[in-house]
Design a protein around this motif. Structure first.
Motif, PDB file in Angstrom:
ATOM      1  N   ALA A 159       0.826  -1.210   0.000  1.00 33.78           N
ATOM      2  CA  ALA A 159       0.000   0.000   0.000  1.00 33.78           C
ATOM      3  C   ALA A 159       0.859   1.258   0.000  1.00 33.78           C
ATOM      4  O   ALA A 159       0.541   2.241  -0.681  1.00 33.78           O
ATOM      5  N   ASN A 160       1.960   1.238   0.745  1.00 31.51           N
ATOM      6  CA  ASN A 160       2.839   2.405   0.761  1.00 31.51           C
ATOM      7  C   ASN A 160       3.494   2.628  -0.602  1.00 31.51           C
ATOM      8  O   ASN A 160       3.617   3.777  -1.057  1.00 31.51           O
ATOM      9  N   LEU A 161       3.896   1.559  -1.265  1.00 32.14           N
ATOM     10  CA  LEU A 161       4.489   1.698  -2.595  1.00 32.14           C
ATOM     11  C   LEU A 161       3.443   2.141  -3.616  1.00 32.14           C
ATOM     12  O   LEU A 161       3.739   2.934  -4.520  1.00 32.14           O
ATOM     13  N   LEU A 162       2.223   1.623  -3.484  1.00 30.44           N
ATOM     14  CA  LEU A 162       1.154   2.013  -4.403  1.00 30.44           C
ATOM     15  C   LEU A 162       0.821   3.494  -4.268  1.00 30.44           C
ATOM     16  O   LEU A 162       0.569   4.188  -5.266  1.00 30.44           O
ATOM     17  N   ALA A 163       0.813   3.988  -3.041  1.00 29.10           N
ATOM     18  CA  ALA A 163       0.437   5.387  -2.794  1.00 29.10           C
ATOM     19  C   ALA A 163       1.596   6.357  -2.969  1.00 29.10           C
ATOM     20  O   ALA A 163       1.369   7.569  -3.037  1.00 29.10           O
ATOM     21  N   ALA A 221       3.874  11.650  -3.177  1.00 26.95           N
ATOM     22  CA  ALA A 221       5.000  12.535  -3.489  1.00 26.95           C
ATOM     23  C   ALA A 221       4.526  13.750  -4.284  1.00 26.95           C
ATOM     24  O   ALA A 221       4.945  14.890  -4.022  1.00 26.95           O
ATOM     25  N   ALA A 222       3.645  13.515  -5.260  1.00 24.15           N
ATOM     26  CA  ALA A 222       3.117  14.620  -6.059  1.00 24.15           C
ATOM     27  C   ALA A 222       2.304  15.574  -5.198  1.00 24.15           C
ATOM     28  O   ALA A 222       2.425  16.805  -5.321  1.00 24.15           O
ATOM     29  N   GLY A 224       1.632  20.666  -2.593  1.00 26.80           N
ATOM     30  CA  GLY A 224       1.287  21.386  -1.368  1.00 26.80           C
ATOM     31  C   GLY A 224       2.384  22.340  -0.941  1.00 26.80           C
ATOM     32  O   GLY A 224       2.093  23.465  -0.493  1.00 26.80           O
ATOM     33  N   TRP A 225       3.621  21.918  -1.074  1.00 28.08           N
ATOM     34  CA  TRP A 225       4.744  22.780  -0.707  1.00 28.08           C
ATOM     35  C   TRP A 225       4.781  24.012  -1.603  1.00 28.08           C
ATOM     36  O   TRP A 225       4.991  25.138  -1.127  1.00 28.08           O
ATOM     37  N   ASN A 226       4.581  23.813  -2.899  1.00 30.47           N
ATOM     38  CA  ASN A 226       4.572  24.945  -3.830  1.00 30.47           C
ATOM     39  C   ASN A 226       3.374  25.853  -3.603  1.00 30.47           C
ATOM     40  O   ASN A 226       3.468  27.081  -3.749  1.00 30.47           O
ATOM     41  N   LEU A 277      -5.152  13.435  -5.994  1.00 29.77           N
ATOM     42  CA  LEU A 277      -5.940  12.771  -4.952  1.00 29.77           C
ATOM     43  C   LEU A 277      -6.951  11.815  -5.574  1.00 29.77           C
ATOM     44  O   LEU A 277      -7.141  10.693  -5.076  1.00 29.77           O
ATOM     45  N   ALA A 278      -7.599  12.238  -6.667  1.00 27.79           N
ATOM     46  CA  ALA A 278      -8.548  11.353  -7.349  1.00 27.79           C
ATOM     47  C   ALA A 278      -7.845  10.110  -7.872  1.00 27.79           C
ATOM     48  O   ALA A 278      -8.366   8.992  -7.785  1.00 27.79           O
ATOM     49  N   HIS A 279      -6.638  10.291  -8.404  1.00 28.70           N
ATOM     50  CA  HIS A 279      -5.873   9.125  -8.886  1.00 28.70           C
ATOM     51  C   HIS A 279      -5.562   8.173  -7.747  1.00 28.70           C
ATOM     52  O   HIS A 279      -5.669   6.948  -7.890  1.00 28.70           O
ATOM     53  N   LEU A 280      -5.192   8.715  -6.601  1.00 28.78           N
ATOM     54  CA  LEU A 280      -4.901   7.873  -5.441  1.00 28.78           C
ATOM     55  C   LEU A 280      -6.126   7.070  -5.025  1.00 28.78           C
ATOM     56  O   LEU A 280      -6.035   5.857  -4.764  1.00 28.78           O
ATOM     57  N   LEU A 281      -7.283   7.710  -4.965  1.00 32.89           N
ATOM     58  CA  LEU A 281      -8.508   7.024  -4.559  1.00 32.89           C
ATOM     59  C   LEU A 281      -8.885   5.916  -5.544  1.00 32.89           C
ATOM     60  O   LEU A 281      -9.275   4.811  -5.139  1.00 32.89           O
TER      61      LEU A 281
END
Length: 216
Positions: A93-97, A102-103, A108-110, A131-135
């Motif tokens: 799950a961590n590798l998938l997300a 990272a994006a 968010g930083w920018n 976020l939509a891609h992650l979901l």
């Protein structure tokens, strides 16, 4: 009609029609509230158990899998199944997300570093797409038997071929965030569970519509 070449998802089990009594309807509503409340607490607890940074992705994946099980009408022991899925899929799950996370972190930083209005709007829109891609990726991973790479690629394909899918996920996220902003006390008890459950339901409906239109 546009379709995406995915493995056919398992068909939902047949359900008997409820008798529609008032007691049964109220029981169903209370049961749904109890489920999303328990899901909310489990996500928060297991996110903390993973040190937040490493805990949120497997917690999100476990919550999506448990929501899928409930939406299909299958039985489950929520706490035990959630914990088992969180533990077994921790690294996966961590590798998938990771790409989406990272994006989102970079965007968010920018976003925090600029005060240019049009750039803020563009960065926020890009973050919403990520976020939509992650979901979609998390729900797809729970629903289909796919390799991690193929799951990420098909998730992007869904975003580009079915623009209504990310728009609905983004709108749902914005609605939950707006309601939570008005009633902050919902955040620790319901908001996260409701958000994940609704987004999982939407993703499963997207997949089912695509499956119906695939060639036999």
């Amino acid at each position: 009609m546009t379709t995406l070449d995915t493995p056919r998802g398992p068909a939902a089990p047949e359900r008997t029609a409820p008798d529609g009594s008032r007691t049964e309807r109220w029981y169903g509503r209370l049961d749904a509230i109890a489920f999303v409340g328990a899901l909310n607490l489990l996500v928060l607890a297991f996110t903390l158990a993973g040190g937040i940074v490493l805990g949120w992705a497997p917690a999100l994946a476990a919550a999506a899998a448990c929501s899928r099980t409930r939406l299909r009408g299958d039985t489950q022991h929520l706490v035990r199944d959630f914990a088992s899925r969180w533990r077994r899929r921790f690294v996966h799950a961590n590798l998938l997300a990771a790409p989406s996370a990272a994006a989102l972190a970079l965007l968010g930083w920018n976003l925090a570093a600029t005060d240019v209005r049009w750039l803020q709007t563009a960065l926020a829109a890009a973050g919403a797409v990520c976020l939509a891609h992650l979901l979609i990726a998390v729900a797809m991973d729970a629903h289909y038997d796919l390799s991690r790479g193929r799951c990420l690629r098909l998730s992007w394909a869904f975003l580009t071929r079915f623009p209504g899918a990310p728009l609905l996920l983004i709108a749902t996220t914005a609605l939950v965030a707006a309601v939570t902003g008005l009633v902050p006390g919902l955040a620790p008890v319901l908001s996260v569970g409701v958000w994940i459950h609704l987004c999982t339901a939407l993703c499963l409906s997207f997949f089912a519509a695509n499956d119906r239109n695939l060639p036999a």
